[in-house]
Design an enzyme around this catalytic site. Structure first.
Site, PDB file in Angstrom:
ATOM      1  N   GLU A   1       4.239  -4.985  -3.191  1.00  0.00           N
ATOM      2  CA  GLU A   1       3.222  -4.102  -2.526  1.00  0.00           C
ATOM      3  C   GLU A   1       3.760  -2.825  -2.342  1.00  0.00           C
ATOM      4  O   GLU A   1       4.628  -2.371  -2.121  1.00  0.00           O
ATOM      5  CB  GLU A   1       2.809  -4.865  -0.984  1.00  0.00           C
ATOM      6  CG  GLU A   1       1.833  -4.172  -0.350  1.00  0.00           C
ATOM      7  CD  GLU A   1       1.245  -4.872   0.692  1.00  0.00           C
ATOM      8  OE1 GLU A   1       2.056  -5.898   1.338  1.00  0.00           O
ATOM      9  OE2 GLU A   1       0.333  -4.455   1.685  1.00  0.00           O
TER      10      GLU A   1
ATOM     11  N   GLU B   1      -6.830  -7.934   5.385  1.00  0.00           N
ATOM     12  CA  GLU B   1      -5.698  -7.838   6.298  1.00  0.00           C
ATOM     13  C   GLU B   1      -6.065  -6.799   7.508  1.00  0.00           C
ATOM     14  O   GLU B   1      -6.720  -5.714   7.276  1.00  0.00           O
ATOM     15  CB  GLU B   1      -4.529  -6.866   5.474  1.00  0.00           C
ATOM     16  CG  GLU B   1      -3.169  -7.855   5.508  1.00  0.00           C
ATOM     17  CD  GLU B   1      -2.019  -6.776   4.702  1.00  0.00           C
ATOM     18  OE1 GLU B   1      -1.091  -7.495   5.006  1.00  0.00           O
ATOM     19  OE2 GLU B   1      -2.321  -5.814   4.618  1.00  0.00           O
TER      20      GLU B   1
END
Ligand code: MN
Length: 298
Positions: free
Chosen positions: A153, A249
């Protein structure tokens, strides 16, 4: 809203529901994610050795949800350390996560799994970067044997000093050269570091490295309440041909994880009603994917 023939999974990060991954927290996270209509739950697996694998497997079956996991490393388990013992501890930690995911029938581990997720007061050294890449090469081989893919990420400069842009990450994973190691893009971080929301997606995809996607708003709150250039992002994602996992998220001080919330600087209350938050997010993502398709040049 996936295109015919694809098997796109839309997921929800478990921190929308709970900060505690005990029996009660797991139940709340699986139930909330399923009731909101998602296909997948992303579990923050910071403590793989304490994870209740049997209960998690039972909940996945009960609620018919696929599983992925993400985490950020700490200084104690930093595979990008200059200290060999620390690198080894980091590899053991991530190997334990991979084993749990394999037991759960999961396909993906992602997140800041290449270094400590925290503010750094100096750039990464060459040795730190090299050690991390070598460790990830070994971990990717382990993951391959367990049928797992890994996504690194890309996060903003205040959370890592290693990978802040898609271009950096494409070079980094290309140098490692593992077929199951890809780039994990997150709109929240892209909004801070990239020149725009479309080109980084295309760059990662054209390099054959786009492996995982997080959808988060610029303020970490409900989708559509921030400044993210969503139309450009959805167009890029559609143009890229990416049909992998897309996970929602969002973080609020309403749901607190003892260390994770602090690492991410979650100081404010962004929402109270997580069921509405999640239901709206899924509709927003489906609409975005459909709009991206209609915006394509014919
Ligand atoms: Mn993310």
């Amino acid at each position: 809203m996936s295109t015919p023939g694809s098997h796109r999974l839309i997921g929800c990060h478990a921190s929308v529901w709970t900060g505690q991954f005990d029996a009660q927290g797991l139940e709340a996270a699986f139930r909330g994610t399923a009731e909101a209509g998602f296909d997948l739950i992303e579990l923050p697996m910071f403590a793989p050795r304490d994870w209740d694998v049997a209960r998690t497997a039972a909940l996945a079956a009960e609620y018919d949800l696929a599983i992925s996991a993400s985490l950020g490393l700490t200084d104690e388990v930093n595979i990008s350390s200059e200290d060999e013992d620390t690198v080894r501890r980091g590899e053991e930690h991530l190997t334990a996560v991979l084993r749990v995911l394999h037991e759960l029938g999961s396909s993906h581990l992602c997140g800041v799994i290449y270094g400590p997720m925290q503010k750094h007061m100096r750039p990464a050294t060459e040795l730190e970067v090299r050690n991390g890449q070598a460790a990830l090469g070994r971990l990717a081989a382990t993951a391959e044997g367990l049928g797992l893919r890994m996504g690194l990420e890309i996060v903003n400069r205040y959370e890592t000093n290693i990978l802040n842009t898609a271009a950096q990450a494409v070079d980094y994973v290309t140098e490692i050269g593992a077929p199951n190691l890809g780039v994990h893009l997150d709109t929240y971080h892209m909004n801070i570091e990239e020149e725009g929301m479309r080109k980084p997606v295309l760059a990662a995809a054209r390099a054959g490295k786009l492996g995982y996607v997080h959808v988060g708003e610029s303020n970490r709150g409900p989708l559509g309440t921030g400044t993210t250039q969503w139309a450009d992002f959805w167009t890029g994602l559609t143009e890229s041909g990416y049909d992998g996992i897309v996970t929602f998220e969002s973080f609020s001080s309403r749901v607190v994880h003892p260390s994770f919330s602090n690492s991410l600087a979650i100081w404010r209350n962004m929402w109270d009603d997580n069921q509405t938050l999640a239901t709206d997010a899924l509709a927003f993502i489906r609409q975005g994917l459909a709009a991206g398709t209609s915006a394509l040049p014919t």
